[in-house]
Design a protein around this motif. Structure first.
Motif, PDB file in Angstrom:
ATOM      1  N   ALA A 110     -28.812 -20.327 -19.963  1.00  0.00           N
ATOM      2  CA  ALA A 110     -27.753 -19.244 -20.078  1.00  0.00           C
ATOM      3  C   ALA A 110     -26.416 -19.973 -20.303  1.00  0.00           C
ATOM      4  CB  ALA A 110     -27.779 -18.494 -18.891  1.00  0.00           C
ATOM      5  N   HIS A 111     -25.736 -19.385 -21.070  1.00  0.00           N
ATOM      6  CA  HIS A 111     -24.410 -19.931 -21.534  1.00  0.00           C
ATOM      7  C   HIS A 111     -23.419 -18.771 -21.092  1.00  0.00           C
ATOM      8  CE1 HIS A 111     -26.596 -23.106 -23.574  1.00  0.00           C
ATOM      9  NE2 HIS A 111     -27.143 -22.013 -24.074  1.00  0.00           N
ATOM     10  N   MET A 143     -30.833  -8.429 -19.113  1.00  0.00           N
ATOM     11  CA  MET A 143     -30.155  -9.447 -18.028  1.00  0.00           C
ATOM     12  C   MET A 143     -28.714 -10.065 -18.630  1.00  0.00           C
ATOM     13  SD  MET A 143     -31.987 -13.107 -16.874  1.00  0.00           S
ATOM     14  CE  MET A 143     -30.938 -14.409 -16.439  1.00  0.00           C
ATOM     15  N   THR A 144     -28.777 -10.100 -20.089  1.00  0.00           N
ATOM     16  CA  THR A 144     -27.693 -10.683 -20.779  1.00  0.00           C
ATOM     17  C   THR A 144     -26.487  -9.513 -20.447  1.00  0.00           C
ATOM     18  OG1 THR A 144     -29.069 -11.578 -22.355  1.00  0.00           O
ATOM     19  CG2 THR A 144     -26.899 -11.439 -22.940  1.00  0.00           C
ATOM     20  N   ALA A 145     -26.724  -8.428 -20.699  1.00  0.00           N
ATOM     21  CA  ALA A 145     -25.729  -7.448 -20.420  1.00  0.00           C
ATOM     22  C   ALA A 145     -25.186  -7.185 -18.943  1.00  0.00           C
ATOM     23  CB  ALA A 145     -26.386  -5.960 -20.895  1.00  0.00           C
ATOM     24  N   GLU A 146     -26.321  -7.231 -17.929  1.00  0.00           N
ATOM     25  CA  GLU A 146     -25.971  -7.296 -16.653  1.00  0.00           C
ATOM     26  C   GLU A 146     -24.961  -8.441 -16.172  1.00  0.00           C
ATOM     27  OE1 GLU A 146     -29.660  -5.034 -14.704  1.00  0.00           O
ATOM     28  OE2 GLU A 146     -29.704  -7.301 -14.770  1.00  0.00           O
ATOM     29  N   ILE A 147     -25.285  -9.792 -16.703  1.00  0.00           N
ATOM     30  CA  ILE A 147     -24.465 -10.644 -16.395  1.00  0.00           C
ATOM     31  C   ILE A 147     -22.951 -10.468 -16.712  1.00  0.00           C
ATOM     32  CG2 ILE A 147     -23.828 -13.185 -16.934  1.00  0.00           C
ATOM     33  CD1 ILE A 147     -26.953 -13.606 -16.994  1.00  0.00           C
ATOM     34  N   ALA A 161     -18.204 -13.616 -22.424  1.00  0.00           N
ATOM     35  CA  ALA A 161     -19.395 -14.088 -23.490  1.00  0.00           C
ATOM     36  C   ALA A 161     -20.292 -14.669 -22.795  1.00  0.00           C
ATOM     37  CB  ALA A 161     -18.756 -15.020 -24.442  1.00  0.00           C
ATOM     38  N   VAL A 162     -21.629 -13.942 -23.120  1.00  0.00           N
ATOM     39  CA  VAL A 162     -22.853 -14.382 -22.454  1.00  0.00           C
ATOM     40  C   VAL A 162     -24.063 -14.807 -23.587  1.00  0.00           C
ATOM     41  CG1 VAL A 162     -24.712 -13.986 -20.775  1.00  0.00           C
ATOM     42  CG2 VAL A 162     -22.489 -12.851 -20.304  1.00  0.00           C
ATOM     43  N   MET A 163     -24.736 -15.752 -23.343  1.00  0.00           N
ATOM     44  CA  MET A 163     -25.835 -15.877 -24.433  1.00  0.00           C
ATOM     45  C   MET A 163     -26.930 -16.633 -23.734  1.00  0.00           C
ATOM     46  SD  MET A 163     -25.838 -18.764 -27.632  1.00  0.00           S
ATOM     47  CE  MET A 163     -27.641 -19.360 -28.023  1.00  0.00           C
ATOM     48  N   LEU A 164     -28.159 -16.088 -23.861  1.00  0.00           N
ATOM     49  CA  LEU A 164     -29.414 -16.519 -23.295  1.00  0.00           C
ATOM     50  C   LEU A 164     -30.165 -16.774 -24.300  1.00  0.00           C
ATOM     51  CD1 LEU A 164     -30.283 -13.809 -20.441  1.00  0.00           C
ATOM     52  CD2 LEU A 164     -28.524 -15.692 -20.172  1.00  0.00           C
ATOM     53  N   ASP A 165     -30.832 -18.057 -24.163  1.00  0.00           N
ATOM     54  CA  ASP A 165     -31.858 -18.423 -25.077  1.00  0.00           C
ATOM     55  C   ASP A 165     -33.172 -18.854 -24.255  1.00  0.00           C
ATOM     56  OD1 ASP A 165     -33.293 -20.186 -26.870  1.00  0.00           O
ATOM     57  OD2 ASP A 165     -31.793 -21.485 -27.504  1.00  0.00           O
ATOM     58  N   ALA A 166     -34.015 -18.052 -24.502  1.00  0.00           N
ATOM     59  CA  ALA A 166     -35.314 -18.314 -23.429  1.00  0.00           C
ATOM     60  C   ALA A 166     -36.756 -18.324 -24.468  1.00  0.00           C
ATOM     61  CB  ALA A 166     -35.334 -17.329 -22.564  1.00  0.00           C
ATOM     62  N   VAL A 167     -37.845 -18.901 -23.797  1.00  0.00           N
ATOM     63  CA  VAL A 167     -39.236 -18.774 -24.098  1.00  0.00           C
ATOM     64  C   VAL A 167     -39.861 -17.758 -23.572  1.00  0.00           C
ATOM     65  CG1 VAL A 167     -41.161 -19.968 -24.811  1.00  0.00           C
ATOM     66  CG2 VAL A 167     -39.037 -20.923 -25.533  1.00  0.00           C
ATOM     67  N   HIS A 168     -40.531 -16.933 -23.892  1.00  0.00           N
ATOM     68  CA  HIS A 168     -41.215 -15.941 -23.123  1.00  0.00           C
ATOM     69  C   HIS A 168     -43.039 -16.124 -23.091  1.00  0.00           C
ATOM     70  CE1 HIS A 168     -38.193 -12.649 -22.781  1.00  0.00           C
ATOM     71  NE2 HIS A 168     -37.373 -13.761 -23.723  1.00  0.00           N
ATOM     72  N   GLN A 169     -43.318 -16.375 -21.967  1.00  0.00           N
ATOM     73  CA  GLN A 169     -44.674 -16.755 -21.888  1.00  0.00           C
ATOM     74  C   GLN A 169     -45.456 -15.450 -22.320  1.00  0.00           C
ATOM     75  OE1 GLN A 169     -45.719 -19.844 -21.304  1.00  0.00           O
ATOM     76  NE2 GLN A 169     -43.443 -20.142 -21.469  1.00  0.00           N
ATOM     77  N   ASN A 180     -43.456 -21.453 -27.843  1.00  0.00           N
ATOM     78  CA  ASN A 180     -42.140 -22.090 -28.100  1.00  0.00           C
ATOM     79  C   ASN A 180     -41.305 -21.222 -29.156  1.00  0.00           C
ATOM     80  OD1 ASN A 180     -43.017 -24.455 -26.462  1.00  0.00           O
ATOM     81  ND2 ASN A 180     -44.164 -25.150 -28.328  1.00  0.00           N
ATOM     82  N   VAL A 181     -41.703 -19.964 -28.931  1.00  0.00           N
ATOM     83  CA  VAL A 181     -40.699 -19.094 -29.939  1.00  0.00           C
ATOM     84  C   VAL A 181     -39.331 -18.682 -28.979  1.00  0.00           C
ATOM     85  CG1 VAL A 181     -40.702 -16.955 -31.220  1.00  0.00           C
ATOM     86  CG2 VAL A 181     -42.780 -18.248 -31.205  1.00  0.00           C
ATOM     87  N   SER A 182     -38.200 -18.967 -29.584  1.00  0.00           N
ATOM     88  CA  SER A 182     -37.288 -18.883 -28.628  1.00  0.00           C
ATOM     89  C   SER A 182     -36.527 -17.634 -29.024  1.00  0.00           C
ATOM     90  CB  SER A 182     -36.285 -19.862 -28.898  1.00  0.00           C
ATOM     91  OG  SER A 182     -34.919 -19.677 -28.160  1.00  0.00           O
ATOM     92  N   THR A 183     -36.270 -16.778 -28.005  1.00  0.00           N
ATOM     93  CA  THR A 183     -35.373 -15.363 -28.401  1.00  0.00           C
ATOM     94  C   THR A 183     -33.808 -15.624 -27.911  1.00  0.00           C
ATOM     95  OG1 THR A 183     -37.358 -14.088 -27.924  1.00  0.00           O
ATOM     96  CG2 THR A 183     -35.366 -12.917 -27.587  1.00  0.00           C
ATOM     97  N   ILE A 184     -33.197 -15.248 -28.660  1.00  0.00           N
ATOM     98  CA  ILE A 184     -31.625 -15.522 -28.297  1.00  0.00           C
ATOM     99  C   ILE A 184     -30.840 -13.990 -28.228  1.00  0.00           C
ATOM    100  CG2 ILE A 184     -29.443 -16.335 -29.148  1.00  0.00           C
ATOM    101  CD1 ILE A 184     -30.546 -18.517 -30.342  1.00  0.00           C
ATOM    102  N   THR A 185     -30.330 -13.652 -26.849  1.00  0.00           N
ATOM    103  CA  THR A 185     -29.367 -12.426 -26.864  1.00  0.00           C
ATOM    104  C   THR A 185     -28.012 -12.951 -26.450  1.00  0.00           C
ATOM    105  OG1 THR A 185     -30.507 -12.585 -24.701  1.00  0.00           O
ATOM    106  CG2 THR A 185     -31.472 -11.143 -26.166  1.00  0.00           C
TER     107      THR A 185
END
Length: 210
Positions: A110-111, A143-147, A161-169, A180-185
């Protein structure tokens, strides 16, 4: 000694469960036994006999964010900033949450940045707010919006400004099974939303080498 600790933990969990309208720890452990049987195994065999207890304990840790208030975490601020009014960025915050659709982890970074208006919050508190929302059943988008909303509502900055970069199992282990597909919101408020140059600067600072 371990028996006493476990007994006290069970009593604490029962008190909390009754107060929150939650199932008891015994009910949670019984549900795990059902899932083990559903998977095709025997919950009474040696290797699984303590699994329901361990899973219930782990779930209390995984989802402890339901018992924490992000606004309270952000409530203590500091006004002695020598007039600082530029961007504050906390980047590369490790996060691990659970997808609310399959209860499978998604893990990443998270950034978070904000423009203060005369007061700032301790840097560790930003990471703690990320942790609060991560420790709940979530979608990454929510989660991005809540933060962003929590920081916006409590600190009243000029922008967040919030950015999340995560891999979903749930994509890696099931379904399409693409690892290893990354999702950015992202979520922007205030000046970050109205001034594209500030968004660009936010992304540039995230990519900047240490």
């Amino acid at each position: 000694m371990d028996a006493i600790v476990n007994l006290l933990a069970r009593h604490r969990d029962e008190v909390q469960a009754n107060a929150a309208g939650r199932p008891t720890r015994e009910e949670a452990e019984a549900a795990v036994r059902v899932l083990i049987r559903w998977a095709g195994d025997d919950p009474n065999r040696e290797g699984l006999i303590d699994t329901p207890r361990r899973v219930a304990k782990a779930y209390r840790e995984f989802f402890k964010g339901y018992d924490e208030d992000p606004h309270q975490i952000l409530s203590r601020t500091f006004e002695e900033t020598a007039g600082y009014d530029d961007m504050v960025l906390v980047r590369d915050i490790d996060m691990a949450s659970h997808c609310e659709h399959h209860m499978i982890p998604f893990v990443g970074k998270a950034h978070v940045a904000y423009f203060p208006t005369g007061r700032v919050v301790g840097l560790s508190k930003i990471a703690r707010v990320v942790e609060v929302f991560a420790r709940r059943l979530q979608t990454q988008e929510t989660m991005t919006a809540e933060i962003a909303e929590a920081i916006e509502a409590t600190l009243e900055p000029r922008g967040v400004a919030v950015m999340l970069d995560a891999v979903h199992q749930c994509m890696s282990l099931r379904g399409v099974q693409k690892p290893n597909v990354s999702t950015i919101t992202t979520q922007f408020t205030g000046v970050f939303k109205t001034e594209q140059s500030l968004q660009a600067r936010f992304f540039e600072l995230i990519r900047h080498p240490r």
